[in-house]
Design a protein around this motif. Structure first.
Motif, short mmCIF file in Angstrom:
data_model
loop_
_atom_site.label_atom_id
_atom_site.label_comp_id
_atom_site.label_asym_id
_atom_site.label_seq_id
_atom_site.Cartn_x
_atom_site.Cartn_y
_atom_site.Cartn_z
N ASP A 202 0.86 -1.19 0.00
CA ASP A 202 0.00 0.00 0.00
C ASP A 202 0.89 1.23 0.00
OD1 ASP A 202 -2.34 1.60 0.12
OD2 ASP A 202 -3.28 0.14 1.47
N THR A 203 0.27 2.41 0.06
CA THR A 203 1.04 3.63 0.22
C THR A 203 1.69 3.64 1.59
OG1 THR A 203 -0.79 4.89 1.17
CG2 THR A 203 -0.61 4.87 -1.25
N VAL A 204 2.73 4.43 1.75
CA VAL A 204 3.40 4.52 3.05
C VAL A 204 2.42 4.98 4.12
CG1 VAL A 204 5.17 5.74 4.37
CG2 VAL A 204 5.69 4.89 2.07
N ASP A 205 1.61 5.98 3.81
CA ASP A 205 0.65 6.49 4.80
C ASP A 205 -0.34 5.42 5.23
OD1 ASP A 205 1.83 8.97 4.83
OD2 ASP A 205 0.37 9.90 3.46
N GLU A 206 -0.84 4.65 4.26
CA GLU A 206 -1.81 3.61 4.60
C GLU A 206 -1.16 2.49 5.39
OE1 GLU A 206 -5.10 3.46 4.29
OE2 GLU A 206 -5.04 5.52 3.57
N LEU A 207 0.07 2.13 5.03
CA LEU A 207 0.77 1.09 5.79
C LEU A 207 1.01 1.54 7.22
CD1 LEU A 207 3.38 -0.19 3.17
CD2 LEU A 207 1.41 -1.46 4.08
N ARG A 208 1.45 2.79 7.36
CA ARG A 208 1.69 3.29 8.72
C ARG A 208 0.40 3.34 9.53
NH1 ARG A 208 5.01 8.66 8.93
NH2 ARG A 208 4.86 8.12 11.15
N ALA A 209 -0.69 3.73 8.87
CA ALA A 209 -1.98 3.80 9.57
C ALA A 209 -2.42 2.40 10.01
CB ALA A 209 -3.03 4.43 8.68
N SER A 210 -2.10 1.38 9.19
CA SER A 210 -2.49 0.01 9.53
C SER A 210 -1.75 -0.50 10.76
CB SER A 210 -2.22 -0.92 8.35
OG SER A 210 -0.83 -1.14 8.18
N GLY A 211 -0.60 0.12 11.05
CA GLY A 211 0.16 -0.28 12.22
C GLY A 211 -0.37 0.31 13.51
N GLY A 212 -1.38 1.17 13.40
CA GLY A 212 -1.96 1.78 14.58
C GLY A 212 -1.08 2.88 15.16
N GLU A 213 -1.56 3.46 16.24
CA GLU A 213 -0.83 4.53 16.90
C GLU A 213 0.06 3.97 18.01
OE1 GLU A 213 -3.10 8.76 16.60
OE2 GLU A 213 -3.71 7.43 18.22
N GLU A 214 1.10 4.70 18.28
CA GLU A 214 1.98 4.38 19.40
C GLU A 214 1.98 5.55 20.37
OE1 GLU A 214 5.41 1.64 17.33
OE2 GLU A 214 5.68 3.80 17.36
N LEU A 215 2.34 5.24 21.59
CA LEU A 215 2.47 6.26 22.63
C LEU A 215 3.93 6.33 23.02
CD1 LEU A 215 0.45 8.09 24.09
CD2 LEU A 215 0.30 6.37 25.90
N LEU A 216 4.47 7.52 23.01
CA LEU A 216 5.86 7.75 23.37
C LEU A 216 5.87 8.42 24.74
CD1 LEU A 216 8.05 7.01 21.31
CD2 LEU A 216 8.40 9.44 20.91
N VAL A 217 6.50 7.77 25.72
CA VAL A 217 6.49 8.27 27.09
C VAL A 217 7.92 8.40 27.60
CG1 VAL A 217 5.63 7.94 29.44
CG2 VAL A 217 4.29 7.09 27.50
N HIS A 218 8.26 9.61 28.03
CA HIS A 218 9.58 9.83 28.62
C HIS A 218 9.38 10.12 30.11
CE1 HIS A 218 13.55 12.30 28.88
NE2 HIS A 218 13.69 11.06 29.33
N ALA A 219 9.60 9.09 30.90
CA ALA A 219 9.51 9.19 32.36
C ALA A 219 10.88 8.80 32.91
CB ALA A 219 8.42 8.27 32.90
N PRO A 220 11.77 9.79 33.10
CA PRO A 220 13.19 9.48 33.38
C PRO A 220 13.44 8.68 34.64
CG PRO A 220 12.72 11.84 33.62
CD PRO A 220 11.53 11.24 32.98
N ASP A 221 12.53 8.74 35.62
CA ASP A 221 12.75 8.01 36.87
C ASP A 221 12.09 6.63 36.87
OD1 ASP A 221 14.13 10.21 37.74
OD2 ASP A 221 12.42 11.08 38.82
N ALA A 222 11.38 6.31 35.79
CA ALA A 222 10.65 5.03 35.76
C ALA A 222 11.61 3.87 35.57
CB ALA A 222 9.62 5.05 34.64
N GLY A 223 11.29 2.76 36.17
CA GLY A 223 12.08 1.55 35.95
C GLY A 223 11.74 0.92 34.61
N GLU A 224 12.46 -0.14 34.29
CA GLU A 224 12.33 -0.75 32.96
C GLU A 224 10.94 -1.32 32.70
OE1 GLU A 224 14.39 -4.52 30.75
OE2 GLU A 224 15.71 -3.12 31.80
N GLY A 225 10.29 -1.87 33.69
CA GLY A 225 9.01 -2.54 33.47
C GLY A 225 7.81 -1.77 33.96
N TRP A 226 7.89 -0.45 34.03
CA TRP A 226 6.81 0.32 34.65
C TRP A 226 5.47 0.15 33.92
CZ3 TRP A 226 4.00 4.06 32.15
CH2 TRP A 226 4.53 4.55 30.93
N ALA A 227 5.48 -0.08 32.60
CA ALA A 227 4.22 -0.16 31.85
C ALA A 227 3.75 -1.60 31.63
CB ALA A 227 4.39 0.52 30.49
N VAL A 228 4.54 -2.56 32.07
CA VAL A 228 4.16 -3.96 31.87
C VAL A 228 2.92 -4.29 32.70
CG1 VAL A 228 4.88 -6.37 32.20
CG2 VAL A 228 6.52 -4.67 31.35
N GLY A 229 1.93 -4.92 32.07
CA GLY A 229 0.72 -5.31 32.76
C GLY A 229 -0.40 -4.31 32.71
#
Length: 309
Positions: free
Chosen positions: A215-242
């Protein structure tokens, strides 16, 4: 007149018990730059060699303007193989002239084409040098000139950007854009997905000899869904697990990359991040082509076993 497009229809190819191509199907339209991407051994080079008639398919068909390709059709294709096909002891100018004449150009037209493309690709000063004495980058430029010197109707390029410096990448990119603007279908393979993302009108992702996304690049990227980018400098490695509906995709420059299922609560993610300390960045974005590629090819780690580099 039939539609001017290159059609690859249900190609199959086996080497003994190894399946190299399994129903490979896609098309490249007039004036389109088509990116052909996949892991090593996925079937890209085998497909290109079948288009050129270097290999015979076990099944399926390749068509140009709706008609099965013939030797005469293939003489109008500009092909750049991954394993470079230049004569190492032959001088650049002599070699390009020979190839132009081989494709039917007269002496004057061939000489003019050689001048045009060596100047355009920045190797005019090396025209009297043997190919083996050139740097790998300049050999790559000469190989592209060889694909263009006979004014082809179709361009099929296998890893054309490999080994090029940024300036040469820009020059080659501009040439491909110009050829597409002339109505020429352009297909190229590359592992440089950021370049594919910038340059291509459509992209096909190959896995185990099959086209799994196209497909087009835009359509392929849209098919991958959205991502969330979180910068929490004090968080440990597994803070979002679960966290419900949240998948941790990795860490990028100190930022945790998360995929959210439909209906997942991003505010719950924010609360979990804040519970670890300050949050410097919290932003949604579309998946890049590189990330989508990783996701698609990781669905089946087994390759076709084709001998590609």
């Amino acid at each position: 007149m039939s539609d001017r497009r290159l059609e690859v229809d249900a190609l199959s190819k086996r080497y003994g018990d190894t399946v190299a191509l399994d129903g490979m199907t896609f098309d490249v339209r007039a004036g389109e730059i088509f990116g052909f991407v996949g892991s090593n051994g996925a079937g890209k080079t085998t497909t290109m060699r079948i288009i050129l008639g270097v290999l015979a398919a076990d099944g399926g068909e390749v068509r140009w303007t709706g008609v099965p390709v013939s030797q005469e059709t293939r003489s109008r294709i500009g092909y750049m193989p991954e394993e470079r096909g230049l004569y190492p002891r032959m001088k650049v100018g002599e070699q390009l002239t020979y190839l132009a004449r081989l494709h039917g150009l007269g002496a004057e037209r061939a000489a003019a084409a050689v001048r045009e493309w060596t100047e355009r690709l920045g190797v005019q000063a090396r025209i009297g040098d043997e190919v083996q004495k050139l740097s790998l980058g300049n050999q790559q430029r000469v190989q592209l000139a060889a694909a263009l010197v006979h004014d082809p109707e179709i361009l099929v390029l296998d890893e054309p950007f490999s080994g090029l410096d940024p300036v040469a990448v820009d020059v080659m990119s501009q040439v491909l854009r110009e050829k597409a603007a002339e109505g020429i279908p352009v297909i190229f393979s590359s592992h440089q997905l950021d370049l594919v993302e910038r340059l291509c009108d459509r992209v096909g992702i190959v896995r185990a000899g099959t086209m799994v996304a196209c497909d087009t690049v835009d359509e392929l990227r849209a098919s991958g869904g959205e991502e969330l980018l979180v910068h929490a400098p004090d968080a440990g490695e597994g803070w979002a697990v679960g966290l419900p509906g949240v998948t941790v995709r990795g860490v990028e420059n100190g930022r945790t990359v998360l995929a959210l299922d439909e209906g997942a609560d991003d505010q719950a993610v924010l609360a979990a991040a804040l519970a670890t300390g300050p949050v410097r960045e919290f932003a949604r974005r579309r998946s890049t082509l590189t990330e989508l590629f990783r996701h698609v090819v990781s669905a089946d780690a087994t390759t076709s076993g084709e001998n590609e580099k």
